[in-house]
Design an enzyme around this catalytic site. Sequence first.
Site, short mmCIF file in Angstrom:
data_model
loop_
_atom_site.label_atom_id
_atom_site.label_comp_id
_atom_site.label_asym_id
_atom_site.label_seq_id
_atom_site.Cartn_x
_atom_site.Cartn_y
_atom_site.Cartn_z
N THR A 7 55.21 49.95 97.04
CA THR A 7 55.25 49.34 98.36
C THR A 7 55.48 50.41 99.42
OG1 THR A 7 56.25 47.62 99.74
CG2 THR A 7 57.73 48.86 98.32
N ASN A 9 56.48 49.03 102.35
CA ASN A 9 57.29 48.17 103.20
C ASN A 9 58.76 48.57 103.06
OD1 ASN A 9 58.96 45.91 104.06
ND2 ASN A 9 57.10 44.67 104.10
N ASP A 69 54.16 40.82 94.84
CA ASP A 69 53.43 40.13 95.88
C ASP A 69 54.22 38.88 96.18
OD1 ASP A 69 51.12 40.19 97.63
OD2 ASP A 69 50.49 38.35 96.64
N PHE A 151 63.36 39.81 107.42
CA PHE A 151 62.08 40.17 108.01
C PHE A 151 61.07 39.07 107.70
CE2 PHE A 151 62.11 41.76 103.71
CZ PHE A 151 60.82 41.64 103.23
N TYR A 153 59.20 35.86 107.61
CA TYR A 153 59.48 34.47 107.95
C TYR A 153 60.97 34.11 107.79
CZ TYR A 153 54.41 34.19 107.54
OH TYR A 153 53.05 34.41 107.70
N LYS A 174 71.71 36.61 100.95
CA LYS A 174 70.26 36.48 100.76
C LYS A 174 69.83 37.11 99.45
CE LYS A 174 65.74 37.90 102.34
NZ LYS A 174 64.94 38.80 103.15
N ARG A 180 62.90 37.12 95.70
CA ARG A 180 62.77 38.47 95.15
C ARG A 180 63.92 38.76 94.19
NH1 ARG A 180 61.54 40.63 99.50
NH2 ARG A 180 59.31 40.39 99.13
#
Length: 202
Positions: A7, A9, A69, A151, A153, A174, A180
């Site tokens: 990734t 990201n 993904d 980040f 939504y 979270k 995840r």
Amino acid sequence: MRIVIATSNAHKLQEFRAMLEPLGHQVVGAGEMGGMPEVVEDGKTFEENAAKKACQAAMAFHCPVMADDSGLEVLALDGEPGVLSARYAGEGGNDGRNLAKLLGKLQGVTDRRARFVCVIALADERGVLQGCVRGEVQGHMAQAPQGNGGFGYDPAFVPQGYDKTFGELSATVKNSLSHRARALEKAVAQFFSPASRETGKE
């Protein structure tokens, strides 16, 4: 164990590190491997896209690679944005535009049930897929973004059993219940446990 994550990201990489490094794993991002190879994410499912990213990155880096993904599925929108979550507002879109488009589509909609999905795939150094695991978290979409955390939504997603969005909840909370986190828990058990490593030797 050194784990390469396919990734670019930074937010995703931060979450992987927060969950894997306490277990003793060294997490390396694609940027530290010379950059993420260009992968056309044209799969119709999260599994197809995760597998494609893992296999192509493993062949480029010549080492085992884990890729994910993930995205949001809204029941009233027939599963949108789904695999297009990161590109919902178009290829030039960003988190803000994606979220604005989604909330715009949900104006006047009373059934706001949604779920976050994450699929993690592992490929070996030859680029051969070793398996995929899936994690999900159920919830609903808020009327408007709330909170500055997370980040994508996150600021509009309220997980089941809570009255705050992922954007309002702490990173610790979270990461303990996110899609995840649930996928990673399965991935660690399936791919990196002593039992799985012994099985791979047979």
